[in-house]
Motif scaffolding. Structure first.
Motif, PDB file in Angstrom:
ATOM      1  N   ASP A   1       0.871  -1.176   0.000  1.00  0.00           N
ATOM      2  CA  ASP A   1       0.000   0.000   0.000  1.00  0.00           C
ATOM      3  C   ASP A   1       0.907   1.224   0.000  1.00  0.00           C
ATOM      4  O   ASP A   1       1.633   1.461   0.969  1.00  0.00           O
TER       5      ASP A   1
ATOM      6  N   ARG B   1       0.484   4.151   0.505  1.00  0.00           N
ATOM      7  CA  ARG B   1       0.211   5.174   1.519  1.00  0.00           C
ATOM      8  C   ARG B   1       0.924   4.886   2.835  1.00  0.00           C
ATOM      9  O   ARG B   1       0.922   5.731   3.735  1.00  0.00           O
TER      10      ARG B   1
ATOM     11  N   ARG C   1      -0.999  12.894  -5.992  1.00  0.00           N
ATOM     12  CA  ARG C   1      -1.243  12.235  -4.710  1.00  0.00           C
ATOM     13  C   ARG C   1      -0.035  11.419  -4.236  1.00  0.00           C
ATOM     14  O   ARG C   1       0.267  11.383  -3.039  1.00  0.00           O
ATOM     15  N   PHE C   2       0.691  10.776  -5.159  1.00  0.00           N
ATOM     16  CA  PHE C   2       1.690   9.787  -4.752  1.00  0.00           C
ATOM     17  C   PHE C   2       3.147  10.166  -5.013  1.00  0.00           C
ATOM     18  O   PHE C   2       4.039   9.575  -4.400  1.00  0.00           O
TER      19      PHE C   2
END
Length: 364
Positions: free
Chosen positions: A48, A50, A74-75
């Motif tokens: 993951d 995140r 976002r990443f």
């Protein structure tokens, strides 16, 4: 695009191991099984992105991390930070302007301090667009203007991250390099008619890509860098959604993307994905004369994006790049355009041309 990069790396004779780190472990396992015996050991690691600690641990011990994980707004910054912490060089296909700007501003100093080379935006656009611009600019005494024009057919580039990216770049202000500084212009605020290879003459609009963020850092004489794009008839819808501010935040983009994913056209099963088109124009001065040069080409999004990512990762691992110093770079600063374009042609057959009729291939 990530699976294409893995397939390309698996054919590289000096790659010993590939780790596929993905939340979709089943898909990664299927890819690993398909490539089993191709050469390098292929390891699957469920991940993951995140979870910062897990990402750092997954990256540690590798020579290079190659990322196709979007949306990049976002990443990208968290992944670059994790790679630097893990002591690993990094290359991505990051195409979101805000992510490129954030990584440069927040992590360039740390990458230099740790001696890690971070290359952001090595896909088609940005990526091949930057390398084409660099190839042409280095033939001039003073490059002044770069215009990157992209046509992406609405049936190409499937996947939620691609859709989120298109909504993002048309959904708000977009960077344009003018008069020595980055200016923000509403997406769709600049419209031009451009002749593109295979696609013909079409109307294109400015949108939020990374080229205006990175190119002027390496070519300080540039007075203007503009990115223009069309996704066919759907462009008007994306611009309209942006003007209504329905795609003004990542959360709104997620909601709209979930709806549009069910409406956008997809190729019929067994039908090849239609190719997109790229054109790069550079204007400048050479021996006191104004000059204007152009490179262009066509190709399907998957190989035209995933293969440059893989080639760049191998070049970083081998040390076949234009710098040994750590830092955050656009591909124009560290990747030899001739070497990568030659590798792309050998791997995929994709070719750059000096005319929109594609009768004059670039000899590299």
């Amino acid at each position: 695009m990530g699976s294409q990069a893995v397939e390309t790396l698996a054919r590289c004779p000096d790659v010993r191991q590939i780790t596929i780190a993905d939340k979709n472990a089943a898909g990664a396992e299927a890819l690993a099984r398909r490539l089993a015996g191709a050469g390098p050991e292929i390891v699957v690691r469920p991940l993951d992105a995140r979870n910062h600690t897990d990402v750092v641990e997954a990256l540690r011990g590798h020579d290079v991390a190659a990322s196709a994980l979007g949306p990049f707004y976002r990443f990208e910054a968290p992944l670059v930070r994790a790679a630097i912490e893990a002591g690993v060089d990094y290359v991505s296909i990051c195409d979101d302007w805000s992510a490129a700007k954030q990584v440069i501003e927040e992590l360039d100093g740390l990458a230099r301090q740790r001696g890690r080379r971070v290359v952001i935006g090595l896909g088609t656009s940005p990526g091949l667009s930057n390398l084409a611009a660099a190839y042409l600019a280095r033939q001039m005494d003073r490059p002044l203007r770069v215009t990157v024009t992209v046509y992406q057919p609405p049936e190409s580039g499937h996947g939620m991250a691609v859709l989120q990216h298109v909504l993002f770049i048309y959904g708000g202000p977009a960077p344009v390099w003018r008069n020595g500084r980055l200016e923000m212009v509403r997406a769709g605020g600049i419209a031009r008619e451009v002749e593109l290879p295979m696609a013909g003459r079409m109307r294109v609009w400015n949108a939020g890509h990374a080229e205006p963020v990175t190119l002027p850092r390496h070519f300080p004489t540039l007075e203007e860098v503009t990115f223009l794009m069309s996704v066919g008839a759907w462009t008007h819808l994306f611009l309209w959604l942006g003007r209504l501010r329905l795609t003004a935040t990542p959360e709104r983009i997620d909601r709209v993307a979930n709806v549009l994913a069910r409406l956008l056209p997809t190729p019929k099963e067994g039908t090849p994905e239609p190719p997109g088109a790229l054109r790069v124009d550079v204007e400048g001065v050479q021996e006191g004369r104004a000059v204007h040069r152009m490179l262009c080409g066509v190709g399907q999004m998957r190989p035209a994006t995933g293969v440059p990512l893989a080639l760049g990762a191998v070049m970083l691992a081998r040390g076949e790049v234009l710098t040994t110093e750590g830092g955050v770079y656009g591909p124009e600063a560290v990747i030899d355009p001739v070497a990568l374009l030659r590798g792309l042609r050998e791997e995929t057959g994709l070719q750059a041309y000096t005319d929109v009729g594609m009768t004059q291939p670039l000899e590299v």
